[in-house]
Each structure stands twice: as structure tokens, then as C-alpha cells.
Design a protein around this motif. Structure first.
Motif, PDB file in Angstrom:
ATOM      1  N   UNK B 162      10.815  -1.679  47.689  1.00  0.00           N
ATOM      2  CA  UNK B 162       9.833  -1.692  46.592  1.00  0.00           C
ATOM      3  C   UNK B 162      10.298  -0.780  45.446  1.00  0.00           C
ATOM      4  N   UNK B 163      10.930   0.326  45.815  1.00  0.00           N
ATOM      5  CA  UNK B 163      11.462   1.244  44.799  1.00  0.00           C
ATOM      6  C   UNK B 163      12.511   0.545  43.936  1.00  0.00           C
ATOM      7  N   UNK B 164      13.305  -0.311  44.573  1.00  0.00           N
ATOM      8  CA  UNK B 164      14.340  -1.050  43.851  1.00  0.00           C
ATOM      9  C   UNK B 164      13.745  -1.850  42.686  1.00  0.00           C
ATOM     10  N   UNK B 165      12.574  -2.421  42.906  1.00  0.00           N
ATOM     11  CA  UNK B 165      11.942  -3.200  41.829  1.00  0.00           C
ATOM     12  C   UNK B 165      11.566  -2.298  40.655  1.00  0.00           C
ATOM     13  N   UNK B 166      11.043  -1.112  40.951  1.00  0.00           N
ATOM     14  CA  UNK B 166      10.670  -0.206  39.851  1.00  0.00           C
ATOM     15  C   UNK B 166      11.913   0.229  39.066  1.00  0.00           C
ATOM     16  N   UNK B 173       5.396   1.961  39.346  1.00  0.00           N
ATOM     17  CA  UNK B 173       4.785   1.058  40.327  1.00  0.00           C
ATOM     18  C   UNK B 173       3.396   0.605  39.873  1.00  0.00           C
ATOM     19  N   UNK B 174       2.643   1.502  39.261  1.00  0.00           N
ATOM     20  CA  UNK B 174       1.253   1.141  38.921  1.00  0.00           C
ATOM     21  C   UNK B 174       1.140   0.278  37.664  1.00  0.00           C
ATOM     22  N   UNK B 175       2.298  -0.094  37.072  1.00  0.00           N
ATOM     23  CA  UNK B 175       2.303  -1.074  35.970  1.00  0.00           C
ATOM     24  C   UNK B 175       2.889  -2.407  36.443  1.00  0.00           C
ATOM     25  N   UNK B 176       3.093  -2.514  37.753  1.00  0.00           N
ATOM     26  CA  UNK B 176       3.637  -3.756  38.326  1.00  0.00           C
ATOM     27  C   UNK B 176       2.555  -4.436  39.163  1.00  0.00           C
ATOM     28  N   UNK B 177       2.304  -5.707  38.863  1.00  0.00           N
ATOM     29  CA  UNK B 177       1.423  -6.509  39.713  1.00  0.00           C
ATOM     30  C   UNK B 177       2.311  -7.250  40.703  1.00  0.00           C
ATOM     31  N   UNK B 178       2.059  -7.031  42.000  1.00  0.00           N
ATOM     32  CA  UNK B 178       2.896  -7.610  43.049  1.00  0.00           C
ATOM     33  C   UNK B 178       2.115  -8.701  43.771  1.00  0.00           C
ATOM     34  N   UNK B 190       1.056  -2.387  48.432  1.00  0.00           N
ATOM     35  CA  UNK B 190      -0.106  -1.634  47.942  1.00  0.00           C
ATOM     36  C   UNK B 190       0.032  -0.160  48.326  1.00  0.00           C
ATOM     37  N   UNK B 191       0.472   0.080  49.555  1.00  0.00           N
ATOM     38  CA  UNK B 191       0.661   1.450  50.024  1.00  0.00           C
ATOM     39  C   UNK B 191       1.728   2.165  49.184  1.00  0.00           C
ATOM     40  N   UNK B 192       2.709   1.403  48.722  1.00  0.00           N
ATOM     41  CA  UNK B 192       3.777   1.964  47.888  1.00  0.00           C
ATOM     42  C   UNK B 192       3.255   2.335  46.507  1.00  0.00           C
TER      43      UNK B 192
END
Lengths: 229, 229
Positions: B162-166, B173-178, B190-192
Motif C-alpha cells: 500500500x505504501x508503494x501506491x502512495x 494515503x488519506x487523499x487516495x480512494x481505494x 483501510x487500516x493502512x
């Protein structure tokens, strides 16, 4: 070439607990007789989710002890199968604390220990779960160590779990015979360096993962002969 | 309190691939029609083992790319269900390279992207598998990034994925809708810290793990409205 798999080349036998020494399935079946057709689906989903949650939480770095994982996976299985009986939940959880050993386990562990081999359990179960199970089954007299993954806060098959056994028993991996009925556990233990015997109780297909057991037997009763004891 | 889940509070939409954008199940069903009753057992076991092997290999520190994991889990599922047709194996593997997008996917991704949101896939699939799937489905025109876990040599739900995506998208992370149809993936995301919408295509029970999606929809078609686009 590795030394023959024989008692003389071993210092210890390390056993997985659930499904290997302890018969979880029979205990759970007894508790859930009243469910009828839904029983098989509930118990299969509970076991699948129990493992899944242990792996997912380890990967996420979100460890919680196996009692909680077991309860959360049971809650999921009950919800997914539309089972709402809170008494059933209590009975199924309590079953984990009053497990019986497989008929072939006690004699086999006892015979191996009588030759001077160290004996241990290495399990995902928390210390209190393991203590309850070995006490109830009478196996506490035959097992020198109860080693819980709880000490390293990671579940099998993380290598730190298998390493923990070598540290507790103070012997190298290749002097430890590891016994498991769970193919993914047997595979990872072999990959780690243990001498692995797979207890294929349910006549299943071994996993296609790196690391294979050296031998396959159907009950622990065959183990003393296999090791020349 | 978190900002409302709205396009204005987002920089990117990141989509899981298999089961979320791409319809693996339909493709596999088409290939295995001839199997009759065994089809459901084979496909369910294949998918279960594909995930299991990805988790086990990550935990063991034994990473191999998803094409291999997919093949090994198919070999297991075929062996365990007594299926021996090598042509079927080839067809099922090839299906992964010629997937179609769900009917609701293309329009939704396209509408979101038209508002200036970055769009990406974050998937267990290897780079070649993802490239094949987006090309075949025509989704390559709507996706700015194809991010494969292969870059970090760990599978979901390891946080490094998930960090890789950021990092790739260069946004917090909180500006990404997954978006994911897989509950264990949606939970971990969500936990990330992502803003998570669960695509509950199969009307299933959400996992009892820490981390819950903010919203649940049944198809991607509902996503643009949900985000106020």
C-alpha cells in the motif's frame, strides 16, 4: 547427503498441536451436532478463516493472540452461515480448552521421550490454550516444552516461529524432527531446515510450495518405528 | 474527524485488479465448461490456493511472482480435484491474459479520470499480467499507473504494497480512494490509511479484521455519484 532420518541423528521431536496431536475436528463436531446440514459449512469456514486471519494479521503486522483469532474467525463463520446461537459459540470456543489427543499420540510421544529425545509442542496456540489442551489430554507428562508463537508475535509459517524452537531446545534445525498434519506447516518447516514427517491423517494432496517432508505417515503410531525406536 | 469522502478531498483512485476491475470468474468459467460438476470445486480451490500461496510465500520470505503462484495453485487444484487435462491448464492460465473488465468498470474509471483524479491499479499481478489485462480490456486508456507488488516482493496485505501506491502517486494515503471487491484487501487498505470503498459484488460478509471500508457499493457504476462527480 543428509544423515538417515533415525533417532540417533536427532535431539528432539517437535509436534504441531491442532490437527496433529489434538483432535479439534471431533470436539467441534460434538458441540455442533444440532446444526444439521449447516454444521460442515460452519466448521470448514471457521478453520479456513482461523488460518486466513492468522496469516493476514502476521502480514499486516497486526498480531493478536490465537484465542482472539479463533473467536473472530468463529464469529465470521457464524455470521456467514446465518448461525446466531450464542451458546453454540461458547461451546465451540470451550472445546479448544478441553481437547483430546488423537488415540495414536500419547503412546508415540511417550516411546520417543523414553529414548532420551526432547519433546515439544510448537503451535500457533497461545500459552493458556496449549496448557489447557495438554493438561486435559494428559499429554503434559510427555511433553518437555510448550512453545507458543505468542513469544515472537508472528504466526506460522514465519521463520521466526521455527527459529524459536531451535532456540528453546538449544539444538540445530537438522537435529529436530518436526511433525505436522498441516501441509503448509510441514512444507515451511522443511524449507526452514527441520527433518519433517507429514502426518497425512486426511489423505490430502501436499502443497505445491518449496519444502517437502522426507516421509509421510497416516498416524503418529507409525513414528517410533520410522525413527528406529 | 475525517473530511467527507468526496472527489474534492481526493487526489487519486486506486483500484484492485482481479475481481474488482477484471472479471476472472467469468473467464475461468468459460474455459472449464466441459468439466461439469467438478468445475465449481476446481475454480473455488484454485482461487483459495492462489491467495493462500501468496500469503504463505510472503510470510515465509519466499516470494515468487504472481504468474508462478497462479500456476502452482492451479496445479494443486487440478491434482486435488483429479483433473488432468493439460489443455485445460493452458486455457485457464491464458484466461488471465485476456480478461475483460466488468461492464461497470470502464465508464466509472473514465468519469473519475475526467475530473483530474489520478487513476491506478494496485495488484498482486505481475507487470506482464497487468499489462495484458488492461490492454485486452481497453482500460489502458483510463489508467495512469499499473502498480505491481512485484516491485516490493511481497503480496497484499503487506503494508509495503500500500505504501508503494502512495510513493508512485506521490500523494498521502488519506487523499487516495481505494477500491476493492476483496474484503481482506479492503480491510488492510483501510487500516493502512486509504479512504476505502468496498465493491461488494457477491453479497458477502465483511471480514472481522481491524480496518473497515467507509462505504459499500455493489458495482463500480455507483462510484462517481458516491464521490460527487
Amino acid at each position: 547427503m543428509a544423515a538417515p532420518l533415525h533417532r540417533d541423528n536427532l535431539d528432539a521431536c517437535v509436534f504441531d498441536a491442532y490437527g496433529t496431536l489434538f483432535d479439534v475436528r471431533s470436539a467441534a463436531e460434538r458441540c455442533s451436532k444440532g446444526l444439521g446440514e449447516r454444521k460442515d459449512a460452519l466448521l470448514a469456514l471457521w478453520r479456513a478463516k482461523q488460518l486466513e486471519y492468522s496469516w493476514l494479521r502476521s502480514l499486516r503486522g497486526d498480531y493478536i493472540d490465537f484465542w482472539h483469532v479463533t473467536g473472530e474467525s468463529l464469529d465470521y463463520a457464524m455470521a456467514a452461515t446465518g448461525t446466531t446461537d450464542p451458546l453454540l459459540r461458547s461451546r465451540l470456543m470451550a472445546a479448544y480448552l478441553t481437547l483430546e489427543a488423537y488415540a495414536d499420540a500419547t503412546d508415540a510421544v511417550s516411546r520417543l521421550r523414553a529414548t532420551g529425545l526432547k519433546t515439544a509442542v510448537l503451535s500457533n496456540g497461545s500459552a493458556s490454550m496449549l496448557t489447557a489442551a495438554v493438561s486435559n489430554s494428559g499429554l503434559h507428562r510427555q511433553l518437555d516444552w510448550l512453545i507458543s508463537v505468542d513469544e515472537v508475535h508472528a504466526y506460522k509459517p514465519h521463520p521466526s516461529v521455527y527459529r524459536l524452537a531451535t532456540e528453546r531446545l538449544q539444538c540445530p534445525a537438522n537435529r529436530i524432527c518436526f511433525l505436522s498434519a498441516n501441509t503448509w506447516d510441514a512444507s515451511a518447516a522443511a524449507h526452514f531446515g527441520f527433518r519433517v514427517v507429514w502426518i497425512n491423517r486426511a489423505n490430502t494432496t501436499f502443497d505445491l510450495l518449496p519444502g517437502k517432508p522426507e516421509r509421510e505417515i497416516t498416524t503418529l503410531g507409525a513414528l517410533p518405528d520410522l525413527l528406529g525406536v
